[in-house]
Design a protein around this motif. Structure first.
Motif, PDB file in Angstrom:
ATOM      1  N   ILE A 205       0.875  -1.172   0.000  1.00  0.00           N
ATOM      2  CA  ILE A 205       0.000   0.000   0.000  1.00  0.00           C
ATOM      3  C   ILE A 205       0.912   1.221   0.000  1.00  0.00           C
ATOM      4  N   ASP A 206       0.960   1.913  -1.144  1.00  0.00           N
ATOM      5  CA  ASP A 206       1.816   3.089  -1.282  1.00  0.00           C
ATOM      6  C   ASP A 206       1.114   4.116  -2.159  1.00  0.00           C
ATOM      7  N   SER A 207       1.862   5.048  -2.719  1.00  0.00           N
ATOM      8  CA  SER A 207       1.239   6.110  -3.510  1.00  0.00           C
ATOM      9  C   SER A 207       0.701   5.614  -4.849  1.00  0.00           C
ATOM     10  N   ASP A 208       0.989   4.363  -5.209  1.00  0.00           N
ATOM     11  CA  ASP A 208       0.347   3.740  -6.372  1.00  0.00           C
ATOM     12  C   ASP A 208      -1.063   3.252  -6.032  1.00  0.00           C
ATOM     13  N   SER A 209      -1.390   3.214  -4.741  1.00  0.00           N
ATOM     14  CA  SER A 209      -2.597   2.528  -4.282  1.00  0.00           C
ATOM     15  C   SER A 209      -3.790   3.446  -4.081  1.00  0.00           C
ATOM     16  N   GLN A 225      -1.778   9.468 -10.061  1.00  0.00           N
ATOM     17  CA  GLN A 225      -2.613  10.046 -11.105  1.00  0.00           C
ATOM     18  C   GLN A 225      -1.867  11.151 -11.853  1.00  0.00           C
ATOM     19  N   VAL A 226      -0.952  11.829 -11.187  1.00  0.00           N
ATOM     20  CA  VAL A 226      -0.130  12.844 -11.859  1.00  0.00           C
ATOM     21  C   VAL A 226       0.615  12.209 -13.032  1.00  0.00           C
ATOM     22  N   TYR A 227       1.161  11.027 -12.824  1.00  0.00           N
ATOM     23  CA  TYR A 227       1.880  10.299 -13.878  1.00  0.00           C
ATOM     24  C   TYR A 227       0.919   9.846 -14.986  1.00  0.00           C
ATOM     25  N   ARG A 228      -0.241   9.338 -14.593  1.00  0.00           N
ATOM     26  CA  ARG A 228      -1.223   8.878 -15.579  1.00  0.00           C
ATOM     27  C   ARG A 228      -1.684  10.014 -16.488  1.00  0.00           C
ATOM     28  N   ASN A 229      -1.779  11.220 -15.932  1.00  0.00           N
ATOM     29  CA  ASN A 229      -2.338  12.340 -16.678  1.00  0.00           C
ATOM     30  C   ASN A 229      -1.384  12.960 -17.689  1.00  0.00           C
ATOM     31  N   LEU A 230      -0.090  12.614 -17.625  1.00  0.00           N
ATOM     32  CA  LEU A 230       0.897  13.254 -18.495  1.00  0.00           C
ATOM     33  C   LEU A 230       0.729  12.815 -19.946  1.00  0.00           C
ATOM     34  N   GLU A 239      10.899  13.676 -11.746  1.00  0.00           N
ATOM     35  CA  GLU A 239      11.415  14.230 -10.488  1.00  0.00           C
ATOM     36  C   GLU A 239      10.283  14.833  -9.652  1.00  0.00           C
ATOM     37  N   THR A 240       9.317  15.462 -10.319  1.00  0.00           N
ATOM     38  CA  THR A 240       8.157  16.017  -9.618  1.00  0.00           C
ATOM     39  C   THR A 240       7.356  14.904  -8.956  1.00  0.00           C
ATOM     40  N   ILE A 241       7.142  13.825  -9.702  1.00  0.00           N
ATOM     41  CA  ILE A 241       6.389  12.687  -9.163  1.00  0.00           C
ATOM     42  C   ILE A 241       7.115  12.086  -7.962  1.00  0.00           C
ATOM     43  N   LYS A 242       8.439  11.958  -8.066  1.00  0.00           N
ATOM     44  CA  LYS A 242       9.199  11.406  -6.946  1.00  0.00           C
ATOM     45  C   LYS A 242       9.100  12.314  -5.719  1.00  0.00           C
TER      46      LYS A 242
END
Length: 418
Positions: A205-209, A225-230, A239-242
Protein backbone atom coordinates in the motif's frame (compact mmCIF):
# COMPACT_ATOMS: atom_id res chain seq x y z
CA UNK A 1 18.42 -9.01 6.23
CA UNK A 2 21.31 -10.83 7.90
CA UNK A 3 18.88 -13.03 9.82
CA UNK A 4 17.21 -14.26 6.65
CA UNK A 5 18.50 -16.37 3.76
CA UNK A 6 16.85 -15.62 0.43
CA UNK A 7 15.51 -18.51 -1.59
CA UNK A 8 14.04 -18.58 -5.09
CA UNK A 9 12.03 -15.82 -6.70
CA UNK A 10 8.37 -16.67 -6.04
CA UNK A 11 6.79 -13.97 -8.17
CA UNK A 12 7.72 -10.79 -10.02
CA UNK A 13 5.36 -7.95 -10.79
CA UNK A 14 5.77 -4.64 -12.57
CA UNK A 15 7.04 -2.87 -9.46
CA UNK A 16 8.20 -5.59 -7.04
CA UNK A 17 9.80 -9.00 -6.59
CA UNK A 18 8.83 -11.60 -3.98
CA UNK A 19 11.37 -14.09 -2.63
CA UNK A 20 11.00 -17.13 -0.39
CA UNK A 21 12.97 -17.24 2.84
CA UNK A 22 14.89 -20.48 3.33
CA UNK A 23 14.95 -20.31 7.14
CA UNK A 24 11.17 -19.74 7.51
CA UNK A 25 8.76 -21.22 4.99
CA UNK A 26 5.88 -19.13 6.37
CA UNK A 27 7.55 -15.83 5.46
CA UNK A 28 8.66 -14.09 2.29
CA UNK A 29 10.55 -10.95 1.32
CA UNK A 30 9.01 -8.21 -0.84
CA UNK A 31 11.49 -6.04 -2.72
CA UNK A 32 10.31 -2.91 -4.52
CA UNK A 33 11.71 -1.77 -7.86
CA UNK A 34 12.74 1.70 -9.01
CA UNK A 35 9.94 1.53 -11.55
CA UNK A 36 6.67 3.36 -12.14
CA UNK A 37 3.98 2.04 -14.47
CA UNK A 38 0.46 2.87 -15.60
CA UNK A 39 -2.16 1.48 -17.96
CA UNK A 40 -1.43 -2.17 -17.14
CA UNK A 41 2.24 -1.59 -17.88
CA UNK A 42 1.72 0.17 -21.24
CA UNK A 43 3.46 3.23 -19.77
CA UNK A 44 6.58 2.46 -17.76
CA UNK A 45 9.63 4.41 -16.60
CA UNK A 46 12.62 3.92 -14.36
CA UNK A 47 12.40 6.18 -11.30
CA UNK A 48 15.52 6.07 -9.16
CA UNK A 49 14.69 6.17 -5.46
CA UNK A 50 11.09 5.05 -5.86
CA UNK A 51 11.77 1.62 -4.33
CA UNK A 52 12.90 3.08 -1.02
CA UNK A 53 10.03 5.58 -0.93
CA UNK A 54 7.47 2.88 -1.77
CA UNK A 55 8.84 0.49 0.85
CA UNK A 56 8.92 3.14 3.56
CA UNK A 57 5.37 4.24 2.71
CA UNK A 58 4.09 0.66 2.82
CA UNK A 59 5.85 -0.11 6.09
CA UNK A 60 4.35 2.97 7.76
CA UNK A 61 0.84 2.19 6.50
CA UNK A 62 1.01 -1.43 7.66
CA UNK A 63 2.43 -0.37 11.03
CA UNK A 64 -0.55 1.92 11.46
CA UNK A 65 -3.00 -0.85 10.55
CA UNK A 66 -1.28 -3.40 12.78
CA UNK A 67 -1.24 -0.94 15.66
CA UNK A 68 -4.97 -0.40 15.23
CA UNK A 69 -5.62 -4.14 15.32
CA UNK A 70 -6.21 -4.91 11.62
CA UNK A 71 -4.46 -8.12 10.64
CA UNK A 72 -1.96 -7.70 7.81
CA UNK A 73 0.77 -9.82 6.24
CA UNK A 74 3.45 -7.29 7.23
CA UNK A 75 6.00 -8.57 9.77
CA UNK A 76 8.92 -6.13 9.82
CA UNK A 77 11.22 -3.98 7.75
CA UNK A 78 14.30 -5.63 6.25
CA UNK A 79 16.25 -2.89 4.47
CA UNK A 80 15.32 0.37 2.68
CA UNK A 81 13.92 -1.48 -0.34
CA UNK A 82 12.52 -4.63 1.32
CA UNK A 83 10.25 -5.87 4.06
CA UNK A 84 9.39 -9.24 5.53
CA UNK A 85 5.79 -10.47 5.28
CA UNK A 86 3.83 -13.61 5.90
CA UNK A 87 3.85 -15.73 2.76
CA UNK A 88 0.34 -15.69 1.33
CA UNK A 89 -1.56 -17.17 -1.55
CA UNK A 90 -3.06 -14.06 -3.11
CA UNK A 91 -6.72 -13.55 -3.92
CA UNK A 92 -6.73 -12.31 -7.56
CA UNK A 93 -9.05 -9.39 -6.83
CA UNK A 94 -8.40 -5.69 -6.31
CA UNK A 95 -10.72 -4.27 -3.64
CA UNK A 96 -11.45 -0.60 -4.29
CA UNK A 97 -13.10 1.87 -1.92
CA UNK A 98 -14.22 5.32 -3.06
CA UNK A 99 -15.24 8.36 -1.02
CA UNK A 100 -15.56 10.71 -3.99
CA UNK A 101 -16.49 9.99 -7.60
CA UNK A 102 -13.56 10.60 -9.93
CA UNK A 103 -11.38 8.81 -12.47
CA UNK A 104 -12.67 5.60 -14.05
CA UNK A 105 -15.90 5.71 -12.04
CA UNK A 106 -17.01 8.81 -13.97
CA UNK A 107 -16.30 7.09 -17.30
CA UNK A 108 -18.39 4.09 -16.27
CA UNK A 109 -21.20 6.20 -14.82
CA UNK A 110 -21.85 9.19 -17.11
CA UNK A 111 -24.03 11.83 -15.54
CA UNK A 112 -22.51 11.52 -12.06
CA UNK A 113 -20.70 14.78 -11.24
CA UNK A 114 -17.07 14.68 -10.19
CA UNK A 115 -16.63 14.68 -6.39
CA UNK A 116 -20.05 13.14 -5.79
CA UNK A 117 -19.67 11.94 -2.21
CA UNK A 118 -20.38 8.33 -1.26
CA UNK A 119 -21.77 7.86 2.26
CA UNK A 120 -21.01 5.11 3.12
CA UNK A 121 -17.95 4.73 0.90
CA UNK A 122 -18.60 2.89 -2.37
CA UNK A 123 -16.92 -0.48 -2.77
CA UNK A 124 -15.96 -2.05 -6.11
CA UNK A 125 -13.99 -5.15 -7.06
CA UNK A 126 -11.83 -5.86 -10.11
CA UNK A 127 -10.42 -9.17 -11.32
CA UNK A 128 -6.64 -8.98 -11.77
CA UNK A 129 -6.16 -9.64 -15.48
CA UNK A 130 -3.83 -7.23 -17.28
CA UNK A 131 -4.66 -8.68 -20.70
CA UNK A 132 -8.30 -7.66 -20.22
CA UNK A 133 -7.54 -4.46 -18.28
CA UNK A 134 -8.70 -5.76 -14.88
CA UNK A 135 -12.45 -6.06 -15.55
CA UNK A 136 -14.89 -5.05 -12.85
CA UNK A 137 -16.50 -8.03 -11.11
CA UNK A 138 -19.55 -8.33 -8.92
CA UNK A 139 -19.71 -10.26 -5.65
CA UNK A 140 -21.62 -12.93 -7.52
CA UNK A 141 -18.84 -13.34 -10.09
CA UNK A 142 -16.20 -13.69 -7.38
CA UNK A 143 -18.27 -16.31 -5.54
CA UNK A 144 -19.14 -18.16 -8.77
CA UNK A 145 -15.50 -18.32 -9.85
CA UNK A 146 -14.99 -21.02 -7.22
CA UNK A 147 -11.54 -19.81 -6.19
CA UNK A 148 -9.73 -22.13 -3.78
CA UNK A 149 -6.79 -20.23 -2.34
CA UNK A 150 -4.49 -21.41 0.41
CA UNK A 151 -6.83 -24.33 1.04
CA UNK A 152 -9.77 -21.96 1.56
CA UNK A 153 -12.72 -21.83 -0.81
CA UNK A 154 -13.82 -18.27 -1.48
CA UNK A 155 -17.54 -18.24 -0.69
CA UNK A 156 -19.92 -15.45 0.24
CA UNK A 157 -18.55 -15.56 3.79
CA UNK A 158 -15.00 -14.80 2.64
CA UNK A 159 -16.22 -12.09 0.25
CA UNK A 160 -18.18 -10.47 3.09
CA UNK A 161 -15.09 -10.60 5.33
CA UNK A 162 -12.81 -9.02 2.72
CA UNK A 163 -15.35 -6.32 1.92
CA UNK A 164 -15.68 -5.37 5.58
CA UNK A 165 -11.90 -5.39 6.08
CA UNK A 166 -11.46 -3.24 2.97
CA UNK A 167 -13.91 -0.67 4.29
CA UNK A 168 -12.23 -0.53 7.70
CA UNK A 169 -8.77 -0.10 6.13
CA UNK A 170 -10.04 2.78 4.03
CA UNK A 171 -11.80 4.47 6.93
CA UNK A 172 -8.77 4.19 9.22
CA UNK A 173 -6.44 5.68 6.60
CA UNK A 174 -8.98 8.33 5.61
CA UNK A 175 -9.24 9.43 9.23
CA UNK A 176 -5.46 9.39 9.61
CA UNK A 177 -4.90 11.62 6.58
CA UNK A 178 -7.23 14.28 7.95
CA UNK A 179 -4.51 14.93 10.56
CA UNK A 180 -2.42 16.30 7.67
CA UNK A 181 -5.38 18.13 6.07
CA UNK A 182 -5.39 15.65 3.19
CA UNK A 183 -8.38 13.85 1.70
CA UNK A 184 -8.14 10.17 0.83
CA UNK A 185 -10.33 10.02 -2.28
CA UNK A 186 -10.14 6.32 -3.11
CA UNK A 187 -7.77 3.39 -2.74
CA UNK A 188 -7.22 -0.25 -3.66
CA UNK A 189 -5.89 -3.11 -1.56
CA UNK A 190 -5.33 -6.84 -1.96
CA UNK A 191 -5.72 -9.85 0.31
CA UNK A 192 -3.77 -13.03 0.81
CA UNK A 193 -4.35 -16.22 2.77
CA UNK A 194 -1.47 -17.31 4.99
CA UNK A 195 -0.34 -20.78 6.04
CA UNK A 196 -2.87 -20.77 8.90
CA UNK A 197 -5.75 -20.13 6.51
CA UNK A 198 -6.25 -16.57 7.76
CA UNK A 199 -7.29 -13.73 5.45
CA UNK A 200 -4.79 -10.86 5.70
CA UNK A 201 -4.38 -7.44 4.10
CA UNK A 202 -1.32 -8.11 1.94
CA UNK A 203 0.85 -6.89 -0.94
CA UNK A 204 1.85 -3.20 -0.93
CA UNK A 205 0.00 0.00 0.00
CA UNK A 206 1.82 3.09 -1.28
CA UNK A 207 1.24 6.11 -3.51
CA UNK A 208 0.35 3.74 -6.37
CA UNK A 209 -2.60 2.53 -4.28
CA UNK A 210 -4.66 5.66 -3.70
CA UNK A 211 -5.72 9.13 -4.73
CA UNK A 212 -4.67 11.70 -2.15
CA UNK A 213 -5.63 15.37 -2.40
CA UNK A 214 -4.03 17.79 0.09
CA UNK A 215 -6.65 20.23 1.42
CA UNK A 216 -9.20 18.22 -0.59
CA UNK A 217 -8.01 20.00 -3.76
CA UNK A 218 -7.62 17.84 -6.86
CA UNK A 219 -5.12 20.30 -8.33
CA UNK A 220 -2.76 19.49 -5.45
CA UNK A 221 -2.88 15.70 -5.94
CA UNK A 222 0.20 13.83 -4.75
CA UNK A 223 -0.52 10.34 -6.10
CA UNK A 224 0.23 8.35 -9.25
CA UNK A 225 -2.61 10.05 -11.11
CA UNK A 226 -0.13 12.84 -11.86
CA UNK A 227 1.88 10.30 -13.88
CA UNK A 228 -1.22 8.88 -15.58
CA UNK A 229 -2.34 12.34 -16.68
CA UNK A 230 0.90 13.25 -18.50
CA UNK A 231 0.69 13.46 -22.30
CA UNK A 232 4.45 12.98 -22.48
CA UNK A 233 6.85 12.12 -19.68
CA UNK A 234 10.03 14.12 -19.16
CA UNK A 235 12.77 13.66 -16.60
CA UNK A 236 11.52 16.82 -14.92
CA UNK A 237 8.04 15.24 -14.67
CA UNK A 238 9.54 12.14 -13.06
CA UNK A 239 11.41 14.23 -10.49
CA UNK A 240 8.16 16.02 -9.62
CA UNK A 241 6.39 12.69 -9.16
CA UNK A 242 9.20 11.41 -6.95
CA UNK A 243 8.99 14.57 -4.81
CA UNK A 244 5.23 14.00 -4.48
CA UNK A 245 5.76 10.41 -3.39
CA UNK A 246 8.45 11.51 -0.92
CA UNK A 247 6.09 14.13 0.51
CA UNK A 248 3.47 11.45 1.14
CA UNK A 249 6.03 9.16 2.79
CA UNK A 250 7.21 11.97 5.07
CA UNK A 251 3.69 13.05 6.04
CA UNK A 252 2.96 9.54 7.29
CA UNK A 253 5.43 10.16 10.13
CA UNK A 254 2.84 12.49 11.62
CA UNK A 255 -0.02 9.97 11.50
CA UNK A 256 1.57 6.72 12.66
CA UNK A 257 2.28 8.17 16.10
CA UNK A 258 0.04 10.09 18.49
CA UNK A 259 0.14 10.64 22.25
CA UNK A 260 -1.95 8.28 24.36
CA UNK A 261 -4.78 10.42 25.74
CA UNK A 262 -5.39 10.51 29.47
CA UNK A 263 -8.12 8.71 31.38
CA UNK A 264 -8.21 9.39 35.10
CA UNK A 265 -9.93 6.72 37.18
CA UNK A 266 -11.07 8.14 40.52
CA UNK A 267 -11.88 5.55 43.16
CA UNK A 268 -13.80 6.40 46.30
CA UNK A 269 -11.95 3.78 48.36
CA UNK A 270 -8.66 1.83 48.08
CA UNK A 271 -10.78 -1.35 48.31
CA UNK A 272 -11.91 -0.64 44.73
CA UNK A 273 -8.40 -0.78 43.27
CA UNK A 274 -8.78 -4.24 41.68
CA UNK A 275 -11.95 -3.08 39.91
CA UNK A 276 -10.18 0.07 38.71
CA UNK A 277 -7.22 -1.95 37.47
CA UNK A 278 -9.67 -3.90 35.31
CA UNK A 279 -10.87 -0.63 33.76
CA UNK A 280 -7.24 0.42 33.28
CA UNK A 281 -6.41 -2.86 31.50
CA UNK A 282 -9.16 -2.31 28.93
CA UNK A 283 -8.21 1.35 28.56
CA UNK A 284 -4.57 0.46 27.88
CA UNK A 285 -5.62 -2.06 25.23
CA UNK A 286 -7.47 0.74 23.44
CA UNK A 287 -4.40 2.97 23.44
CA UNK A 288 -5.43 5.17 26.37
CA UNK A 289 -3.19 6.25 29.23
CA UNK A 290 -4.98 5.43 32.52
CA UNK A 291 -4.11 7.02 35.86
CA UNK A 292 -5.62 5.90 39.16
CA UNK A 293 -6.43 8.28 42.00
CA UNK A 294 -8.06 7.77 45.42
CA UNK A 295 -10.39 10.44 46.80
CA UNK A 296 -13.76 10.57 48.52
CA UNK A 297 -16.37 13.15 47.58
CA UNK A 298 -18.02 12.67 50.98
CA UNK A 299 -14.99 12.41 53.29
CA UNK A 300 -12.60 14.69 51.38
CA UNK A 301 -14.59 17.00 49.16
CA UNK A 302 -12.00 19.80 49.07
CA UNK A 303 -9.18 17.41 48.26
CA UNK A 304 -11.29 15.87 45.48
CA UNK A 305 -11.89 19.28 43.92
CA UNK A 306 -8.18 20.15 44.22
CA UNK A 307 -7.17 16.93 42.46
CA UNK A 308 -9.73 17.69 39.78
CA UNK A 309 -8.15 21.13 39.31
CA UNK A 310 -4.81 19.47 38.46
CA UNK A 311 -6.33 17.87 35.38
CA UNK A 312 -8.46 20.84 34.38
CA UNK A 313 -5.34 22.99 34.36
CA UNK A 314 -3.12 20.48 32.58
CA UNK A 315 -4.10 21.57 29.08
CA UNK A 316 -4.59 17.90 28.12
CA UNK A 317 -7.67 16.17 26.79
CA UNK A 318 -8.87 14.19 29.80
CA UNK A 319 -11.80 11.85 30.47
CA UNK A 320 -12.73 11.04 34.06
CA UNK A 321 -14.14 7.74 35.33
CA UNK A 322 -15.69 7.68 38.80
CA UNK A 323 -15.67 4.37 40.66
CA UNK A 324 -17.84 4.65 43.77
CA UNK A 325 -20.61 2.40 44.98
CA UNK A 326 -23.39 2.63 47.54
CA UNK A 327 -24.00 6.40 47.81
CA UNK A 328 -22.07 7.65 44.77
CA UNK A 329 -21.28 11.28 45.40
CA UNK A 330 -17.97 11.08 43.52
CA UNK A 331 -19.27 11.13 39.95
CA UNK A 332 -21.85 13.88 40.52
CA UNK A 333 -19.36 16.06 42.46
CA UNK A 334 -16.79 15.71 39.68
CA UNK A 335 -19.40 16.47 37.02
CA UNK A 336 -20.70 19.47 38.97
CA UNK A 337 -17.23 21.04 39.15
CA UNK A 338 -15.78 20.43 35.69
CA UNK A 339 -16.67 20.49 32.02
CA UNK A 340 -14.52 17.40 31.44
CA UNK A 341 -16.50 14.26 30.56
CA UNK A 342 -17.35 12.11 33.59
CA UNK A 343 -18.35 8.44 33.39
CA UNK A 344 -19.75 6.62 36.42
CA UNK A 345 -18.73 2.97 36.69
CA UNK A 346 -19.83 1.82 40.17
CA UNK A 347 -18.26 -1.42 41.48
CA UNK A 348 -21.57 -3.19 41.82
CA UNK A 349 -21.96 -6.55 43.51
CA UNK A 350 -24.74 -9.06 43.13
CA UNK A 351 -26.09 -8.33 46.62
CA UNK A 352 -26.28 -4.54 46.20
CA UNK A 353 -26.75 -3.83 42.51
CA UNK A 354 -30.44 -2.90 42.72
CA UNK A 355 -29.81 -0.39 45.53
CA UNK A 356 -26.40 1.03 44.65
CA UNK A 357 -26.83 1.63 40.93
CA UNK A 358 -29.48 4.28 41.53
CA UNK A 359 -27.02 6.63 43.25
CA UNK A 360 -25.14 6.77 39.93
CA UNK A 361 -28.21 6.98 37.71
CA UNK A 362 -30.49 9.30 39.67
CA UNK A 363 -28.21 12.35 39.79
CA UNK A 364 -29.33 15.97 40.36
CA UNK A 365 -30.44 18.05 37.39
CA UNK A 366 -27.76 19.97 35.54
CA UNK A 367 -25.20 17.17 35.74
CA UNK A 368 -24.08 15.25 32.67
CA UNK A 369 -22.27 12.23 34.06
CA UNK A 370 -23.23 8.99 32.35
CA UNK A 371 -23.26 5.53 33.91
CA UNK A 372 -22.04 2.14 32.75
CA UNK A 373 -21.82 -1.02 34.84
CA UNK A 374 -18.88 -2.95 33.35
CA UNK A 375 -15.16 -2.06 33.35
CA UNK A 376 -14.80 -2.67 29.61
CA UNK A 377 -17.80 -0.43 28.91
CA UNK A 378 -16.19 2.39 30.92
CA UNK A 379 -12.97 2.10 28.90
CA UNK A 380 -14.88 1.98 25.61
CA UNK A 381 -16.94 5.03 26.53
CA UNK A 382 -13.77 6.96 27.38
CA UNK A 383 -12.15 5.83 24.12
CA UNK A 384 -15.15 6.97 22.09
CA UNK A 385 -14.85 10.44 23.60
CA UNK A 386 -11.13 10.63 22.88
CA UNK A 387 -11.65 9.23 19.36
CA UNK A 388 -13.30 12.49 18.38
CA UNK A 389 -9.85 14.11 18.31
CA UNK A 390 -7.40 11.16 18.20
CA UNK A 391 -7.27 9.18 14.96
CA UNK A 392 -5.35 6.26 16.48
CA UNK A 393 -7.97 5.70 19.17
CA UNK A 394 -10.64 5.97 16.48
CA UNK A 395 -8.75 3.35 14.47
CA UNK A 396 -8.56 0.95 17.42
CA UNK A 397 -12.31 1.27 17.99
CA UNK A 398 -13.02 0.64 14.31
CA UNK A 399 -10.73 -2.39 14.32
CA UNK A 400 -12.45 -3.69 17.47
CA UNK A 401 -15.78 -3.47 15.68
CA UNK A 402 -14.21 -5.37 12.79
CA UNK A 403 -12.97 -8.07 15.18
CA UNK A 404 -16.50 -8.45 16.57
CA UNK A 405 -17.87 -8.82 13.04
CA UNK A 406 -15.23 -11.40 12.08
CA UNK A 407 -15.82 -13.42 15.25
CA UNK A 408 -19.55 -13.64 14.62
CA UNK A 409 -19.10 -14.33 10.91
CA UNK A 410 -16.69 -17.19 11.53
CA UNK A 411 -18.80 -18.67 14.33
CA UNK A 412 -21.87 -18.62 12.08
CA UNK A 413 -19.94 -20.20 9.21
CA UNK A 414 -18.55 -22.93 11.49
CA UNK A 415 -22.02 -23.71 12.84
CA UNK A 416 -23.53 -23.99 9.35
CA UNK A 417 -20.77 -26.36 8.23
CA UNK A 418 -20.94 -28.62 11.30
Amino acid sequence: MADYKLGKLINEGKTKKIYELLNDATLCLLKSKDRITAGDGVRSHDLEGKAEISTSTTVKVFRLLNQAGVKTAYVKSADPKCFIAKKCDMVPIEWVTRRLATGSFLKRHPGVPECYRFNPPLQETFYKDDANHDPQWSDQQIISAGFEIGGIKITKDEVDIMKRMTLVVFEILERAWTVRDSALIDMKIEFGIDSDGEILVADIIDSDSWRLWPSGDKKLMKDKQVYRNLATVTQQNLETIKRNFKWVEEQLDYVIEAPSPLVVIFMGSPSDEAYCQEIAKHATALGLNPQLRVCSAHKGTLDTVNILAEYEGSGENVVLIAVAGRSNGLGPVLSGNTVLPVINCPPLKSDNIERSVWSSLDVPSGLGCTTVVYPEAAALAAAQIHAMHNHLIWARLRAKQLANFLSLKRADSKLRKS
